[in-house]
Design a protein around this motif. Sequence first.
Motif, PDB file in Angstrom:
ATOM      1  N   ALA A  56       0.816  -1.207   0.000  1.00  0.00           N
ATOM      2  CA  ALA A  56       0.000   0.000   0.000  1.00  0.00           C
ATOM      3  C   ALA A  56       0.854   1.263   0.000  1.00  0.00           C
ATOM      4  O   ALA A  56       0.453   2.268  -0.581  1.00  0.00           O
ATOM      5  CB  ALA A  56      -0.937  -0.004   1.205  1.00  0.00           C
ATOM      6  N   TRP A  57       2.013   1.223   0.665  1.00  0.00           N
ATOM      7  CA  TRP A  57       2.836   2.430   0.754  1.00  0.00           C
ATOM      8  C   TRP A  57       3.301   2.909  -0.622  1.00  0.00           C
ATOM      9  O   TRP A  57       3.598   4.090  -0.804  1.00  0.00           O
ATOM     10  CB  TRP A  57       4.031   2.218   1.674  1.00  0.00           C
ATOM     11  N   TYR A  58       3.305   2.013  -1.599  1.00  0.00           N
ATOM     12  CA  TYR A  58       3.689   2.409  -2.962  1.00  0.00           C
ATOM     13  C   TYR A  58       2.469   2.625  -3.847  1.00  0.00           C
ATOM     14  O   TYR A  58       2.324   3.671  -4.489  1.00  0.00           O
ATOM     15  CB  TYR A  58       4.594   1.342  -3.573  1.00  0.00           C
ATOM     16  N   PHE A  59       1.560   1.655  -3.873  1.00  0.00           N
ATOM     17  CA  PHE A  59       0.460   1.711  -4.837  1.00  0.00           C
ATOM     18  C   PHE A  59      -0.664   2.644  -4.408  1.00  0.00           C
ATOM     19  O   PHE A  59      -1.353   3.189  -5.269  1.00  0.00           O
ATOM     20  CB  PHE A  59      -0.084   0.296  -5.085  1.00  0.00           C
ATOM     21  N   HIS A  60      -0.880   2.834  -3.096  1.00  0.00           N
ATOM     22  CA  HIS A  60      -1.969   3.731  -2.695  1.00  0.00           C
ATOM     23  C   HIS A  60      -1.725   5.172  -3.157  1.00  0.00           C
ATOM     24  O   HIS A  60      -2.597   5.746  -3.833  1.00  0.00           O
ATOM     25  CB  HIS A  60      -2.182   3.687  -1.187  1.00  0.00           C
ATOM     26  N   PRO A  61      -0.592   5.800  -2.843  1.00  0.00           N
ATOM     27  CA  PRO A  61      -0.406   7.182  -3.328  1.00  0.00           C
ATOM     28  C   PRO A  61      -0.329   7.271  -4.845  1.00  0.00           C
ATOM     29  O   PRO A  61      -0.800   8.252  -5.437  1.00  0.00           O
ATOM     30  CB  PRO A  61       0.902   7.615  -2.658  1.00  0.00           C
ATOM     31  N   LEU A  62       0.247   6.256  -5.495  1.00  0.00           N
ATOM     32  CA  LEU A  62       0.342   6.279  -6.953  1.00  0.00           C
ATOM     33  C   LEU A  62      -1.042   6.222  -7.586  1.00  0.00           C
ATOM     34  O   LEU A  62      -1.360   7.016  -8.490  1.00  0.00           O
ATOM     35  CB  LEU A  62       1.198   5.101  -7.430  1.00  0.00           C
ATOM     36  N   GLN A  63      -1.896   5.315  -7.104  1.00  0.00           N
ATOM     37  CA  GLN A  63      -3.230   5.189  -7.678  1.00  0.00           C
ATOM     38  C   GLN A  63      -4.123   6.360  -7.311  1.00  0.00           C
ATOM     39  O   GLN A  63      -4.943   6.800  -8.116  1.00  0.00           O
ATOM     40  CB  GLN A  63      -3.858   3.866  -7.230  1.00  0.00           C
ATOM     41  N   GLN A  64      -3.959   6.882  -6.104  1.00  0.00           N
ATOM     42  CA  GLN A  64      -4.779   8.031  -5.727  1.00  0.00           C
ATOM     43  C   GLN A  64      -4.430   9.253  -6.580  1.00  0.00           C
ATOM     44  O   GLN A  64      -5.329   9.995  -7.004  1.00  0.00           O
ATOM     45  CB  GLN A  64      -4.591   8.354  -4.248  1.00  0.00           C
ATOM     46  N   TYR A  65      -3.153   9.442  -6.846  1.00  0.00           N
ATOM     47  CA  TYR A  65      -2.752  10.542  -7.722  1.00  0.00           C
ATOM     48  C   TYR A  65      -3.315  10.325  -9.132  1.00  0.00           C
ATOM     49  O   TYR A  65      -3.834  11.262  -9.758  1.00  0.00           O
ATOM     50  CB  TYR A  65      -1.231  10.646  -7.767  1.00  0.00           C
ATOM     51  N   ALA A  66      -3.224   9.085  -9.630  1.00  0.00           N
ATOM     52  CA  ALA A  66      -3.726   8.796 -10.973  1.00  0.00           C
ATOM     53  C   ALA A  66      -5.231   9.025 -11.066  1.00  0.00           C
ATOM     54  O   ALA A  66      -5.726   9.596 -12.047  1.00  0.00           O
ATOM     55  CB  ALA A  66      -3.383   7.359 -11.356  1.00  0.00           C
ATOM     56  N   MET A  67      -5.978   8.622 -10.043  1.00  0.00           N
ATOM     57  CA  MET A  67      -7.424   8.801 -10.076  1.00  0.00           C
ATOM     58  C   MET A  67      -7.809  10.270  -9.922  1.00  0.00           C
ATOM     59  O   MET A  67      -8.804  10.726 -10.505  1.00  0.00           O
ATOM     60  CB  MET A  67      -8.079   7.953  -8.991  1.00  0.00           C
ATOM     61  N   HIS A  68      -7.042  11.014  -9.119  1.00  0.00           N
ATOM     62  CA  HIS A  68      -7.279  12.461  -9.034  1.00  0.00           C
ATOM     63  C   HIS A  68      -7.064  13.108 -10.405  1.00  0.00           C
ATOM     64  O   HIS A  68      -7.867  13.947 -10.844  1.00  0.00           O
ATOM     65  CB  HIS A  68      -6.351  13.088  -8.008  1.00  0.00           C
ATOM     66  N   GLU A  69      -5.985  12.711 -11.076  1.00  0.00           N
ATOM     67  CA  GLU A  69      -5.713  13.252 -12.404  1.00  0.00           C
ATOM     68  C   GLU A  69      -6.808  12.854 -13.393  1.00  0.00           C
ATOM     69  O   GLU A  69      -7.183  13.636 -14.264  1.00  0.00           O
ATOM     70  CB  GLU A  69      -4.356  12.757 -12.890  1.00  0.00           C
ATOM     71  N   MET A  70      -7.334  11.652 -13.245  1.00  0.00           N
ATOM     72  CA  MET A  70      -8.412  11.205 -14.113  1.00  0.00           C
ATOM     73  C   MET A  70      -9.674  12.043 -13.890  1.00  0.00           C
ATOM     74  O   MET A  70     -10.345  12.445 -14.855  1.00  0.00           O
ATOM     75  CB  MET A  70      -8.713   9.726 -13.864  1.00  0.00           C
ATOM     76  N   ALA A  71     -10.006  12.309 -12.633  1.00  0.00           N
ATOM     77  CA  ALA A  71     -11.174  13.126 -12.328  1.00  0.00           C
ATOM     78  C   ALA A  71     -11.012  14.539 -12.886  1.00  0.00           C
ATOM     79  O   ALA A  71     -11.934  15.096 -13.495  1.00  0.00           O
ATOM     80  CB  ALA A  71     -11.412  13.167 -10.818  1.00  0.00           C
ATOM     81  N   ALA A  72      -9.830  15.113 -12.700  1.00  0.00           N
ATOM     82  CA  ALA A  72      -9.567  16.461 -13.214  1.00  0.00           C
ATOM     83  C   ALA A  72      -9.613  16.482 -14.739  1.00  0.00           C
ATOM     84  O   ALA A  72     -10.151  17.421 -15.349  1.00  0.00           O
ATOM     85  CB  ALA A  72      -8.211  16.948 -12.713  1.00  0.00           C
ATOM     86  N   PHE A  73      -9.067  15.441 -15.358  1.00  0.00           N
ATOM     87  CA  PHE A  73      -9.071  15.349 -16.823  1.00  0.00           C
ATOM     88  C   PHE A  73     -10.502  15.254 -17.350  1.00  0.00           C
ATOM     89  O   PHE A  73     -10.859  15.901 -18.343  1.00  0.00           O
ATOM     90  CB  PHE A  73      -8.250  14.123 -17.232  1.00  0.00           C
ATOM     91  N   PHE A  74     -11.343  14.461 -16.693  1.00  0.00           N
ATOM     92  CA  PHE A  74     -12.733  14.312 -17.132  1.00  0.00           C
ATOM     93  C   PHE A  74     -13.490  15.630 -17.004  1.00  0.00           C
ATOM     94  O   PHE A  74     -14.285  15.993 -17.884  1.00  0.00           O
ATOM     95  CB  PHE A  74     -13.419  13.222 -16.303  1.00  0.00           C
ATOM     96  N   ILE A  75     -13.247  16.357 -15.923  1.00  0.00           N
ATOM     97  CA  ILE A  75     -13.894  17.663 -15.756  1.00  0.00           C
ATOM     98  C   ILE A  75     -13.494  18.593 -16.891  1.00  0.00           C
ATOM     99  O   ILE A  75     -14.337  19.242 -17.526  1.00  0.00           O
ATOM    100  CB  ILE A  75     -13.529  18.280 -14.397  1.00  0.00           C
ATOM    101  N   ASP A  76     -12.192  18.659 -17.170  1.00  0.00           N
ATOM    102  CA  ASP A  76     -11.689  19.598 -18.166  1.00  0.00           C
ATOM    103  C   ASP A  76     -12.120  19.253 -19.589  1.00  0.00           C
ATOM    104  O   ASP A  76     -12.436  20.137 -20.380  1.00  0.00           O
ATOM    105  CB  ASP A  76     -10.156  19.656 -18.093  1.00  0.00           C
ATOM    106  N   GLU A  77     -12.111  17.953 -19.911  1.00  0.00           N
ATOM    107  CA  GLU A  77     -12.348  17.545 -21.295  1.00  0.00           C
ATOM    108  C   GLU A  77     -13.802  17.243 -21.613  1.00  0.00           C
ATOM    109  O   GLU A  77     -14.186  17.215 -22.788  1.00  0.00           O
ATOM    110  CB  GLU A  77     -11.488  16.309 -21.619  1.00  0.00           C
ATOM    111  N   VAL A  78     -14.617  16.999 -20.586  1.00  0.00           N
ATOM    112  CA  VAL A  78     -16.003  16.598 -20.839  1.00  0.00           C
ATOM    113  C   VAL A  78     -17.006  17.596 -20.263  1.00  0.00           C
ATOM    114  O   VAL A  78     -17.901  18.077 -20.948  1.00  0.00           O
ATOM    115  CB  VAL A  78     -16.277  15.187 -20.261  1.00  0.00           C
ATOM    116  N   LEU A  79     -16.844  17.950 -18.992  1.00  0.00           N
ATOM    117  CA  LEU A  79     -17.890  18.704 -18.295  1.00  0.00           C
ATOM    118  C   LEU A  79     -17.888  20.195 -18.612  1.00  0.00           C
ATOM    119  O   LEU A  79     -18.950  20.810 -18.588  1.00  0.00           O
ATOM    120  CB  LEU A  79     -17.747  18.496 -16.776  1.00  0.00           C
TER     121      LEU A  79
END
Length: 320
Positions: A291-314
């Motif tokens: 978790a110490w490696y994959f949790h921050p990596l995946q959380q950052y990736a999902m945050h970027e995904m949410a931001a990307f969806f807002i910018d490109e779609v919404l």
Amino acid sequence: MNRIHTWLDHLRSRYGERRVNWLGVLLLIGIGSAGVHLLVRHNLDSSALLYVGLPYLGALAIVIVRPPRSRDRWWHAYRDFTLTSLIVLLASSIVLFEGFVCVLLFLPIYFLVVSIAFLGTWWLNRNQGRDRTLGMLLPVLVLSSSFEGTTETLSAERIAQAEASRIIELSPDRIMRNLLRPIELDTDRSWLLAIFPMPYRVDADSLEEGAIHRMHTRYHRWFVTNTREGEVHLEIVDFEPDRLRTRVVHDTSFFATYLTQLGSELTLTRIASNRTEIRLRLEYRRNLDPAWYFHPLQQYAMHEMAAFFIDEVLIRDSDA
């Protein structure tokens, strides 16, 4: 250990140092590939045994097979060691038919683990007859941590959320209408999202409760070949003029290898007549350890995904 070194020295004197060293590397590639297959067969390929334990044991084996020469400075020895470790990783990935995304995500933790192995062995060799506590303690700490994820008891919390927000000069009604317009996601994005395949087609014709939106993905594991097709099905759970909740009911996309997407919640808060705060929260389950490696990596990736969806779609502001 001394017997192994004596036997290897005998082989080097008989067949040549370079030949024996590279034969040893080939043997490590085979053993490493077999180790991965063994973990896969026992459903342990998502645990820290794969991402910490196996690389650490492999690194120790590299030190035995290709020990640093006594005349080398430590940074020369570390350079040769990391180069050999990289060769073993890349060759094993080819044998196992792994895709380039898997290798890229694995590289940081791999080099961290093998560097710890090098540090421990270098400390032991440098402090013979003196305090060797660090060199003896490192293997215990690393190998004990490699059991994370082998059972639920040894697993950290897996359910997580990531959120992004924007304040935009659009009404909530306009933002919701953008969800039903044709979506093109294969555009410029952050460095981490850029290595993942984006949906090439999105089928979305209704925001009514129970409607299913389908995202089609295509991933070329070897850049242009070894293609994997997948789909993500999003069910509309709740729809209001200022709120939309979805849940994932089907996911065969490449993302499913790393995490299980659970759903999302979109909230629109009107600030002024034509000014809205957008909040998009994604919920997912982490599948990989540690978790110490994959949790921050995946959380950052999902945050970027949410931001990307807002910018490109919404927040698209042109009528189509």
